[in-house]
Structure formats: structure tokens, C-alpha cells
Motif scaffolding. Structure first.
Motif, PDB file in Angstrom:
ATOM      1  N   ARG A  56       0.837  -1.207   0.000  1.00  0.00           N
ATOM      2  CA  ARG A  56       0.000   0.000   0.000  1.00  0.00           C
ATOM      3  C   ARG A  56       0.868   1.252   0.000  1.00  0.00           C
ATOM      4  N   GLU A  57       1.948   1.245   0.786  1.00  0.00           N
ATOM      5  CA  GLU A  57       2.846   2.399   0.819  1.00  0.00           C
ATOM      6  C   GLU A  57       3.449   2.654  -0.566  1.00  0.00           C
ATOM      7  N   ALA A  58       3.824   1.572  -1.244  1.00  0.00           N
ATOM      8  CA  ALA A  58       4.385   1.702  -2.589  1.00  0.00           C
ATOM      9  C   ALA A  58       3.352   2.260  -3.561  1.00  0.00           C
ATOM     10  N   LEU A  59       2.130   1.782  -3.465  1.00  0.00           N
ATOM     11  CA  LEU A  59       1.074   2.240  -4.369  1.00  0.00           C
ATOM     12  C   LEU A  59       0.725   3.703  -4.126  1.00  0.00           C
ATOM     13  N   VAL A  60       0.705   4.108  -2.883  1.00  0.00           N
ATOM     14  CA  VAL A  60       0.418   5.513  -2.560  1.00  0.00           C
ATOM     15  C   VAL A  60       1.508   6.420  -3.131  1.00  0.00           C
ATOM     16  N   LEU A  95       3.340   5.794  -5.805  1.00  0.00           N
ATOM     17  CA  LEU A  95       3.120   5.832  -7.252  1.00  0.00           C
ATOM     18  C   LEU A  95       1.910   6.690  -7.613  1.00  0.00           C
ATOM     19  N   GLN A  96       0.939   6.712  -6.728  1.00  0.00           N
ATOM     20  CA  GLN A  96      -0.219   7.581  -6.924  1.00  0.00           C
ATOM     21  C   GLN A  96       0.213   9.047  -6.891  1.00  0.00           C
ATOM     22  N   ARG A  97       1.050   9.410  -5.921  1.00  0.00           N
ATOM     23  CA  ARG A  97       1.541  10.785  -5.831  1.00  0.00           C
ATOM     24  C   ARG A  97       2.324  11.180  -7.068  1.00  0.00           C
ATOM     25  N   SER A 151      -4.207   5.676  -9.936  1.00  0.00           N
ATOM     26  CA  SER A 151      -5.229   6.302  -9.096  1.00  0.00           C
ATOM     27  C   SER A 151      -5.974   5.209  -8.352  1.00  0.00           C
ATOM     28  N   VAL A 152      -6.577   5.581  -7.239  1.00  0.00           N
ATOM     29  CA  VAL A 152      -7.359   4.616  -6.467  1.00  0.00           C
ATOM     30  C   VAL A 152      -8.836   4.833  -6.747  1.00  0.00           C
ATOM     31  N   LEU A 153      -9.542   3.741  -6.909  1.00  0.00           N
ATOM     32  CA  LEU A 153     -10.993   3.782  -7.118  1.00  0.00           C
ATOM     33  C   LEU A 153     -11.648   3.197  -5.875  1.00  0.00           C
ATOM     34  N   PRO A 154     -12.402   4.001  -5.117  1.00  0.00           N
ATOM     35  CA  PRO A 154     -13.022   3.500  -3.887  1.00  0.00           C
ATOM     36  C   PRO A 154     -13.779   2.192  -4.117  1.00  0.00           C
ATOM     37  N   LYS A 155     -13.413   1.188  -3.334  1.00  0.00           N
ATOM     38  CA  LYS A 155     -14.037  -0.136  -3.356  1.00  0.00           C
ATOM     39  C   LYS A 155     -13.764  -0.937  -4.627  1.00  0.00           C
ATOM     40  N   ARG A 162       9.529  22.218  -9.425  1.00  0.00           N
ATOM     41  CA  ARG A 162       9.576  20.874  -8.832  1.00  0.00           C
ATOM     42  C   ARG A 162       8.221  20.186  -8.940  1.00  0.00           C
ATOM     43  N   ASP A 163       7.155  20.922  -8.661  1.00  0.00           N
ATOM     44  CA  ASP A 163       5.809  20.354  -8.780  1.00  0.00           C
ATOM     45  C   ASP A 163       5.524  19.930 -10.220  1.00  0.00           C
TER      46      ASP A 163
END
Length: 229
Positions: A46-50, A52-54, A59-63, A150-151
Motif C-alpha cells: 500500500r505504501e508503494a502504491l500511494v 506511485l499515486q503521488r 489512481s485509487v478507485l473506492p471499493k 519541482r511540482d
């Protein structure tokens, strides 16, 4: 192995799979699926996926789990345009400085070198290329400009990741960075701006071509595997 180490390992593995289009834009997957395949608990995954999301990969899709983000080249072209504006403004500031050579000393030591001293490892050159542009803006001394840049860099990293998978891009980048630095050291702001604009535009176009080619190759491979199955 600590959770942080496992998360770093998971990040590198998943990122490699994204870079090679094992997961293509639009693909969905779950944390459980990745955890099982990597032989890890869900926490480091989960930490790795978060992370990569940043970075804009997924992206995460709820449920529903995770989805690989689509690549919108029109948006990325606009981001490259903004990048060019910022870096040209930084060039003007650098050329107006009295200590330009001192500010650019570290970059000159990396990029203004003979061919025999150039690095060849794709991943390393990619990191140095990103750092070149970040450090160039940072050296101009405008902290807000550097923050915005940077952003912006974080947002385009997702497409720039494949640029140095082609050998000719390494030599071209070394040569172009050296010319940019030489113009800045000569305090020729007009020449530095022209070189930066051309360099960024070519990079943008090459990144798009390389990415499209990689996507097409990945799709052909998937179709071939599906046909065999």
C-alpha cells in the motif's frame, strides 16, 4: 526486512511493471493481487502504491482497487510549455548574476565532459537529466519559481521515464546540456533561451514517440499471448 525496505522493494518492482507496460493505461488491480504476487503483506504494498499515486502513475478507485492512469499527451504538452517558460526565466536570472560560473559549477562538472567520461546507464542518466533542469532553476535563486518547477517535474515524470531507453537520447542530452551551460556561462541569455526551448520541445516530442511505440509493442505482445493461450 523492515516495512520501509519492503515498501521500497515493492515500489521498484511495481514501477518497473508500469514502465514496461505489464500494467497498461486503464488496467485495474488490487492490493491483494500485488501482495500475493510479490509475497508481501499489504502494508508495504500500500505504501508503494500511494507513492506511485503521488507521482501520477496510478489512481485509487473506492471499493474497486487501483487503476493505471491514462496518458493525455495534450496535457503533458501544455506542462512542457510551462516548463520551458520557467527555465527560460531562470536562464535570464542566471545570466544577470555575477557568480554564474560558481552557481553552475556542479552541473558543468557533470555535463561538460568528454565522451569517454559520459555515463551510459539509462536509469542513472534519466535521474541526472531531471536533476539538471531542477538544479538549473534552483541556481537562479527564485525559491518560488523552483518550487513550482519541482511540482511540474513531478507531474511530467510519468511520461519522461522512458526517454533514455533509446541510446541516442543519452548522447544528444549530454551535448545539448553542455551547449546550454556554455551559453549561460557566457551570459548569452538569448542563446540560452533558444537552446532551452529547442531542447525541451525535442524532449517532449521524443518522449511521446517513445511512449506510443512502447504502448503499441506492449499491446501486440498481449494480443500474441492471448492468441497463444
Amino acid at each position: 526486512m523492515s516495512t520501509a525496505s519492503l515498501a521500497a522493494t515493492a515500489y521498484q518492482q511495481i514501477k518497473l511493471e508500469l514502465d514496461t507496460f505489464h500494467y497498461a493505461p486503464g488496467d485495474r488491480f488490487s492490493e491483494n493481487e500485488v501482495s500475493g504476487r510479490l509475497g508481501m503483506s499489504r502494508t508495504p504494498v500500500r505504501e508503494a502504491l500511494v507513492r506511485l499515486q503521488r507521482e501520477g502513475y496510478i489512481s485509487v478507485l473506492p471499493k474497486l482497487g487501483w487503476v493505471v492512469n491514462a496518458i493525455d499527451f495534450e496535457v503533458f504538452a501544455q506542462l512542457y510549455d510551462v516548463r520551458a517558460v520557467l527555465e527560460c526565466a531562470a536562464a535570464d536570472l542566471l545570466c544577470a548574476c555575477t557568480d554564474t560560473a560558481e552557481r553552475l559549477q556542479a552541473l558543468t562538472a557533470i555535463w561538460c565532459v568528454p565522451d569517454a567520461e559520459r555515463l551510459r546507464e539509462h536509469a542513472r542518466v534519466s535521474l541526472l537529466d531531471e536533476a539538471f533542469h531542477l538544479d538549473l532553476v534552483q541556481a537562479a535563486g527564485n525559491l518560488e519559481m523552483a518550487r513550482i518547477h519541482r511540482d511540474l517535474t513531478d507531474r511530467i515524470r510519468v511520461v519522461r521515464r522512458l526517454e533514455f531507453t533509446r541510446e541516442d537520447r543519452i548522447g544528444t542530452t549530454y551535448a545539448e546540456h553542455a551547449r546550454i551551460l556554455q551559453a549561460l556561462l557566457a551570459r548569452d541569455a538569448a542563446q540560452a533561451r533558444t537552446l532551452l526551448q529547442t531542447h525541451i520541445a525535442v524532449s517532449r516530442d521524443e518522449v511521446q514517440k517513445i511512449t506510443v511505440h512502447a504502448l503499441q509493442a506492449a499491446r501486440r505482445q498481449r494480443l500474441s499471448q492471448a492468441h497463444v493461450a
